[in-house]
Design a protein around this motif. Structure first.
Motif, PDB file in Angstrom:
ATOM      1  N   GLN A 166       6.232   6.939   4.416  1.00  0.00           N
ATOM      2  CA  GLN A 166       5.864   7.541   3.216  1.00  0.00           C
ATOM      3  C   GLN A 166       6.687   8.159   2.558  1.00  0.00           C
ATOM      4  OE1 GLN A 166       2.372  10.091   3.818  1.00  0.00           O
ATOM      5  NE2 GLN A 166       2.463  10.854   1.672  1.00  0.00           N
ATOM      6  N   ALA A 213      -2.129   9.501  11.513  1.00  0.00           N
ATOM      7  CA  ALA A 213      -0.727   8.750  11.006  1.00  0.00           C
ATOM      8  C   ALA A 213       0.536   9.077  12.122  1.00  0.00           C
ATOM      9  CB  ALA A 213      -0.337   9.492   9.928  1.00  0.00           C
ATOM     10  N   LYS A 214       1.161   8.157  12.451  1.00  0.00           N
ATOM     11  CA  LYS A 214       2.222   8.227  13.335  1.00  0.00           C
ATOM     12  C   LYS A 214       3.532   9.038  12.509  1.00  0.00           C
ATOM     13  CE  LYS A 214       0.975   3.933  15.963  1.00  0.00           C
ATOM     14  NZ  LYS A 214      -0.106   3.460  15.091  1.00  0.00           N
ATOM     15  N   ARG A 215       4.318   9.310  13.503  1.00  0.00           N
ATOM     16  CA  ARG A 215       5.413   9.921  12.849  1.00  0.00           C
ATOM     17  C   ARG A 215       6.409   8.841  11.926  1.00  0.00           C
ATOM     18  NH1 ARG A 215       6.948  14.665  15.177  1.00  0.00           N
ATOM     19  NH2 ARG A 215       6.337  14.646  17.385  1.00  0.00           N
ATOM     20  N   SER A 216       6.279   7.537  12.339  1.00  0.00           N
ATOM     21  CA  SER A 216       6.893   6.509  11.641  1.00  0.00           C
ATOM     22  C   SER A 216       6.057   6.260  10.331  1.00  0.00           C
ATOM     23  CB  SER A 216       6.832   5.198  12.340  1.00  0.00           C
ATOM     24  OG  SER A 216       5.652   4.845  12.822  1.00  0.00           O
ATOM     25  N   LEU A 265       0.983   4.030  -2.881  1.00  0.00           N
ATOM     26  CA  LEU A 265       0.922   5.350  -2.593  1.00  0.00           C
ATOM     27  C   LEU A 265       1.829   6.222  -2.983  1.00  0.00           C
ATOM     28  CD1 LEU A 265      -1.423   6.600  -0.464  1.00  0.00           C
ATOM     29  CD2 LEU A 265       0.471   6.678   1.017  1.00  0.00           C
ATOM     30  N   ARG A 310       0.798  -1.209   0.021  1.00  0.00           N
ATOM     31  CA  ARG A 310      -0.032   0.283   0.028  1.00  0.00           C
ATOM     32  C   ARG A 310       0.758   1.268  -0.112  1.00  0.00           C
ATOM     33  NH1 ARG A 310      -3.196   0.561   5.312  1.00  0.00           N
ATOM     34  NH2 ARG A 310      -3.922  -1.442   4.674  1.00  0.00           N
TER      35      ARG A 310
END
Ligand SMILES: Nc1ncnc2c1ncn2[C@@H]1O[C@H](COP(=O)(O)OP(=O)(O)O)[C@@H](O)[C@H]1O
Ligand SMILES: [Mg+2]
Lengths: 240, 449
Positions: free
Chosen positions: B351, B343-346, B11, B7
């Protein structure tokens, strides 16, 4: 049962030598199923309070219980999880991702679900259900710039609903809309509240605020009064 | 985990496709970086395998002892001014000494002189090689059908027979079968008894730059040469006259097994040294040693060329980082939205890092594709050099001949390495932009216009 409980919540910003005490000790109980309007003049701390309530930020001191859990000292990752699962955001400027279609925007929070499971056909079915509920069933393939302001805000509402949150945070959701559209959006929010969701909304428009169940009035980082009339008689805020 | 990975990749591809031109241009740095790494290594491999092949043509189990004209120091000029004849090189007694070494299975002495060969009106300067029957096998020569090589009988009875190299035969006998014909080698008649098949040139030995080309040789019995041509090599040039006396030009020794080559070479050196204590008028060439040198040269070559190409990869990486930093700024609002939605920092790091890696990895794949085209491109390059650089000059120098004969070889091992490097470049130069994206405060990011 309380959706949120704030005790002596403070938020201080340090900007060089300047200390801005944006919240100076807010104590507030928000029962489950409440529809709360936060009002007040510009700079009084409304957005700061909403950001804390929405777990986008952490308080400098004080305690914040969300759904019975103390979130005031939680890690960034845990707060991200809570935002994803428990809270739906609606912003004044919609904040849609411009390169995504309506469908993709609505599905976006699913991407950050715990464990990041694949988006199933059930998810998509739910997404279409929610979209039809806010009147967007025919617009799933459109991109945000092809939609009117009211339609964009409906996409944002649908997106806020996709993870079935207990609380919806809205920062001036009707601020950028004409009065007819604003009324429609308010109707959707009222319906959501009617099905049991807690809604916390910042607004400075009394005719919007009056449609909620409860209004609080902020001044200089404190809750200065409660009730719609507190807003109108700014000179004499009703003591909390 | 896997679905999440795909995914994220999907993206990344999607968001890169939003700005096709920009992504394409950003990728170019990596494309050419990877291409030049592969091309440089291919050229290096080609050059070294050419050298290796030539060394192997000398024979991996052979030891070659060659006469070398000694440097013109006082001692030699003194002796040559007396007699006007320069005496140097291997002697027949050297040869007898060498044949006595037990690990040596086959030997062939040889003497060469350059003379004109003539058949009817056609003529050609050839290397006349006086040799023994063993010369054929030791030098991996093959006979064309119908003919035969020199025999012991030819040597014993001083026959006037010759075996012609393939190219010499083609020049002298373009329309006829050379077998049985009589060629003139400096006014002496020799009957052609065989033609050798074409053989690739071997490495240069004994200080001469050019490789040994067997195809223009004419072989006659060593004994016949001694009797008919005498023991002097006479050269006349522009009024001056010089003569050299060389008993043997070369002795080729064959060792039974590769393991014995190096130790035998030591014995060979010591043996010849005994008869030539003062003047260094011979050289011992051990192809196996040359092979080791060639390997070493190859490593150095690959390392240097690879490093040069790696610089362009780094430049490509910096280009990617630059664009990604700009992208992060441009998409601050999007980052804020994603953070607000959970969304987490990771997640943000993943991304942006994935976008950079997809970008550099795709660049790497395109670069590999171009790299595979190196031989084609090199052929074009050769054509261009032939047309524009060498067109004016008369005759081709050794260097340009080496260039024209070289064939780049894409090293298969360089492909995964190049791809790995391009992905690594994506990681290295993507980490900083991705981290700066993840560090953004969600509220600030949301407010960003
Ligand atoms: N990130 C920040 N850094 C410094 N000061 C801030 C920051 N955010 C808000 N403030 C200050 O805190 C006070 C309250 O701001 P805010 O909550 O945005 O008010 P409102 O939304 O009611 O207009 C203001 O004085 C504002 O300048
Ligand atoms: Mg505000």
């Amino acid at each position: 049962m309380y959706a949120a409980q704030l005790t002596e919540l403070m938020k201080t910003y340090y900007m060089g030598d300047n200390v801005v005490r944006a919240l100076r000790g807010v104590t507030l109980d928000i029962p489950t199923g409440d529809f709360l309007a936060i009002m007040g003049s510009s700079g009084s701390g409304k957005s700061t309070l909403l950001n804390l309530l929405g777990c986008l930020d952490r308080p400098s001191s004080g305690k914040y219980m969300l759904g019975g859990v103390d979130v005031s000292t939680m890690s960034d990752d845990k707060l991200s999880g809570i935002r994803n699962k428990m809270i739906g955001f609606i912003f004044q400027s919609f904040n849609l991702i411009t390169q995504y279609t309506v469908l993709e925007n609505i599905l976006l929070p699913l991407q950050y679900r715990q464990g990041a499971p694949t988006i199933t056909s059930y998810d998509e079915k739910r997404c279409i259900e929610i979209a039809s509920r806010v009147g967007l069933a025919q617009r799933l393939d459109h991109r945000p710039f092809q939609l009117s302001g009211g339609q964009q805000q409906r996409v944002a509402i649908a997106r806020a609903l996709i993870n079935d949150p207990e609380i919806i945070m809205a920062d001036e959701p009707t601020g950028n809309l004409d009065s007819v559209t604003a009324t429609e959006i308010m109707q959707i929010l009222k319906d959501l509240n009617a099905e049991g969701r807690t809604i916390i909304m910042v607004t400075h428009e009394p005719d919007v605020a009056i449609q909620t169940k409860r209004q609080i009035y902020m001044k200089d980082g404190l809750v200065a009064g409660e009730g719609i009339f507190a807003y109108e008689s700014t000179a004499q805020p009703v003591p909390h | 985990m896997n679905t999440q990975f795909f995914r994220t990749v999907r993206l990344a591809i999607k968001s890169l496709l939003l700005h096709k031109l920009r992504s394409g241009l950003t990728m170019l740095g990596i494309v050419f970086g990877v291409f030049s790494v592969i091309a440089m290594l291919a050229i290096g491999e080609g050059a070294s395998s050419q050298a290796q092949r030539q060394v192997l043509e000398l024979g991996a189990t052979n030891i070659i002892v060659r006469s070398v004209k000694p440097p013109d120091d006082g001692e030699n000029t003194a002796s040559s001014s007396n007699s006007r004849v320069l005496r140097y090189g291997l002697l027949e007694k050297d040869y007898r000494l060498l044949t006595a070494i037990p690990t040596i299975t086959q030997t062939t002495p040889m003497r060469e002189i350059v003379k004109q060969a003539r058949y009817q009106h056609r003529q050609l300067n050839v290397r006349i090689v006086g040799c023994t029957p063993e010369y054929l096998t030791i030098n991996h020569l093959n006979m064309a059908p119908g003919g035969r090589f020199l025999t012991g009988h030819d040597l014993d009875s001083l026959e006037n027979v010759c075996v012609v190299g393939s190219q010499a035969a083609a020049v002298l006998f373009p329309y006829e079968d050379p077998l049985g014909k009589i060629v003139q080698l400096e006014n002496q008649a020799y009957q052609v008894i065989g033609v050798t098949n074409e053989r690739t040139a071997s490495a240069a030995i004994g200080g001469s730059m050019s490789g040994q080309d067997y195809n223009k040789d004419v072989y006659i019995p060593l004994t016949t040469m001694k009797v008919r041509f005498g023991i002097l090599n006479v050269q006349r040039s522009a009024g001056s006259f010089s003569a050299e006396q060389i008993e043997l030009s070369q002795v080729t020794l064959q060792v039974a097994s590769k393991e014995d080559v190096i130790s035998t070479a030591e014995v060979v050196r010591e043996s010849v040294e005994r008869n030539h204590p003062r003047s260094k008028d011979y050289a011992v060439v051990v192809p196996l040693e040359l092979l080791k040198q060639a390997d070493q040269i190859r490593y150095i070559f690959n390392f240097v060329l690879g490093s040069i190409a790696a610089i362009s990869l780094i430049v490509g990486g910096i280009g990617i980082m630059n664009i990604m930093l700009a992208t992060v700024t441009e998409r601050t609002r999007e980052i804020g939205i994603r953070r607000a939605l959970g969304a987490k920092r990771s997640d943000i790091i993943n991304q942006f890092l994935t976008e950079t890696i997809v970008l550099s990895g795709t660049g790497g794949l395109v670069g590999i594709f171009l790299g595979l085209m190196t031989p084609v491109a090199f052929t074009g390059l050769k054509f261009a050099v032939n047309q524009f650089v060498l067109s004016g000059s008369s005759g081709t120098s050794d260097i340009s001949r080496i260039f024209l004969e070289m064939q780049p070889q894409v090293a298969i091992w360089s492909l995964p390495i190049a791809f790995g490097i391009s992905v690594a470049i994506g990681v290295i130069f993507g980490v900083y932009p991705a981290r700066s994206a993840a560090r953004l405060d969600p509220i600030e990011a949301l407010r960003h216009e």
